[in-house]
Design an enzyme around this catalytic site. Structure first.
Site, PDB file in Angstrom:
ATOM      1  N   ARG A  27      12.549 -27.637  29.170  1.00 29.94           N
ATOM      2  CA  ARG A  27      11.779 -26.737  30.168  1.00 29.94           C
ATOM      3  C   ARG A  27      11.005 -27.695  31.085  1.00 29.94           C
ATOM      4  NH1 ARG A  27       8.763 -23.328  26.256  1.00 29.94           N
ATOM      5  NH2 ARG A  27      10.279 -22.449  25.264  1.00 29.94           N
ATOM      6  N   ARG A  31       6.829 -23.519  34.511  1.00 29.51           N
ATOM      7  CA  ARG A  31       5.779 -22.643  34.899  1.00 29.51           C
ATOM      8  C   ARG A  31       4.669 -23.882  34.975  1.00 29.51           C
ATOM      9  NH1 ARG A  31       4.908 -17.646  31.166  1.00 29.51           N
ATOM     10  NH2 ARG A  31       5.752 -19.146  29.587  1.00 29.51           N
ATOM     11  N   ARG A  40       9.213 -18.963  41.980  1.00 27.45           N
ATOM     12  CA  ARG A  40       9.439 -17.755  41.279  1.00 27.45           C
ATOM     13  C   ARG A  40       8.844 -16.565  42.061  1.00 27.45           C
ATOM     14  NH1 ARG A  40       8.759 -17.337  34.797  1.00 27.45           N
ATOM     15  NH2 ARG A  40       8.407 -14.647  34.557  1.00 27.45           N
ATOM     16  N   ASP A  77      18.912 -19.327  31.610  1.00 30.01           N
ATOM     17  CA  ASP A  77      18.206 -18.770  30.120  1.00 30.01           C
ATOM     18  C   ASP A  77      19.248 -18.705  29.150  1.00 30.01           C
ATOM     19  OD1 ASP A  77      15.605 -17.312  29.437  1.00 30.01           O
ATOM     20  OD2 ASP A  77      17.263 -16.132  28.630  1.00 30.01           O
ATOM     21  N   TYR A 154      18.335 -11.921  19.143  1.00 29.98           N
ATOM     22  CA  TYR A 154      17.904 -11.035  20.432  1.00 29.98           C
ATOM     23  C   TYR A 154      18.728  -9.861  20.301  1.00 29.98           C
ATOM     24  CZ  TYR A 154      14.791 -14.732  22.035  1.00 29.98           C
ATOM     25  OH  TYR A 154      13.900 -16.067  22.073  1.00 29.98           O
TER      26      TYR A 154
END
Length: 355
Positions: A27, A31, A40, A77, A154
């Site tokens: 990552r 963020r 973003r 992703d 998921y």
């Protein structure tokens, strides 16, 4: 194709001699970087960011503009495959990923098909090509996918952050259905990763984020067996060079020996296992990637240097180590602490290499 100026990461994965221990961070485009948050915001939402090759390229390169990292990783992703299968991926504000149509009915599971990466996942393949061009041979590009078991959690649960009861019930009550999901997903991952390699990814990583949630026997049956099928069918060379494969099971320290036998070039380690112990168990078979606790980056440069030194000392002399975090970098990390980590790895690792 452009000559690679820094191939330290690729050589370490193949356990070839290097001058220092290469480093990248899971990552690393994310963020914790103000420039990522700006991009973003411009994209409108996370999915738009993933589905725009221009913006995916922009954020992939952002950490490399700041830090002397030894590899770039495609910004995408893990849930692109189930989305391409038509399950309706969306991101609820503050709640993470969800699916509009989780797999619950037998007919839905039987109808599952392998998406064509050059059709439904074209935006990822285009991003790989674009990023590779923009990197201009500076460092290698890593492509990736989720593991079949992690994607299936998921797809069946319909969201993350669950206790896996729906999918585990299926595993014990209707293993035939779960195996069907895993088989179709494994074929999809293989096709997808091979398309990324053909587009220019120079290494690939399989993220088995939820493998550690399984029992001892279930891990081998429902996770590792399918990762092994993928590894066996990956394109091993491109542009005249070996394309290494990294497998990372979070919580997988119990199964390192079994993981080392599936044919991958490297294993990713979370922070719960000592890297020296891991090397003693499997190091002659695979390279190791890891494994600083991401929370260390919330502390200060002195603590970061101390913890980095401890991991390097534990691994010891010789190649075959790619320094990384034990999981993704947290969004609360000050960027200057990430810089301190990379500097510490590059500086402190040199005595462990060379004659």
């Amino acid at each position: 194709m452009t000559h690679l100026k820094n191939d330290t990461f690729l050589r370490a994965l193949l356990r070839e001699p290097t001058e220092y221990t290469p480093v990248w961070m899971m990552r690393q485009a994310g963020r914790y970087l103000p420039e990522y948050n700006e991009t973003r915001k411009r994209a409108g939402n996370f999915l738009n960011l993933c589905k725009s090759p221009d913006l995916a390229t922009e954020v992939t390169l952002q950490p490399l503009a700041r830090f002397p990292l030894d590899a770039a990783i495609l910004f995408s992703d893990i849930l692109t495959i189930p989305d391409a299968m038509g399950l309706g991926l969306y991101f609820a504000q503050g709640e993470g990923p969800k699916f509009e149509r989780p797999l619950r009915e037998e007919w839905e599971i039987r109808d599952l098909t392998i998406p064509d990466p050059y059709d439904h996942l074209r935006y990822v393949i285009d991003a790989v090509k674009q990023i590779r061009h923009a990197l201009d041979g500076s460092v290698p590009l890593i492509g990736f996918s989720g593991s079949p078991w992690t994607l299936a959690t998921y797809m069946v649960e319909g969201q993350g952050g669950t206790d896996f009861l729906v999918i585990k019930k299926m595993a014990y009550e209707r293993p035939d259905l779960l195996h069907h999901i895993l088989d179709v997903t494994a074929q999809s991952v293989t096709t997808y990763l091979n398309a990324q390699i053909e587009a220019g990814a120079q290494a690939v990583m399989i993220f088995d984020s939820w493998g550690g949630a399984l029992s001892h026997a279930a891990y081998r049956e429902f996770s590792l067996a399918y990762i092994q099928k993928i590894v066996a069918n990956l394109k091993k060379e491109n542009e005249g060079r070996r394309v290494p494969c990294i497998v990372f099971t979070k919580g997988g320290g119990l199964w390192l020996e079994a993981m080392a036998d599936i044919g991958a070039d490297a294993l990713g380690l979370d922070w719960t296992i000592d890297i020296g112990e891991a090397r003693a168990r499997v190091g002659h078979k695979v390279a190791l990637q890891g494994n600083l606790d991401p929370a260390v980056l919330l502390s200060n440069p002195a603590a970061i240097q101390r913890e980095t030194a401890a991991i390097l000392a534990s691994y010891g002399k010789g190649s075959g180590h790619v320094f990384n975090l034990g999981h993704g970098i947290t969004q609360f990390t000050p960027p200057e602490n990430a810089a301190a980590l990379i500097e510490a790895v590059h500086e402190l690792s040199r005595p462990y290499h060379g004659v």
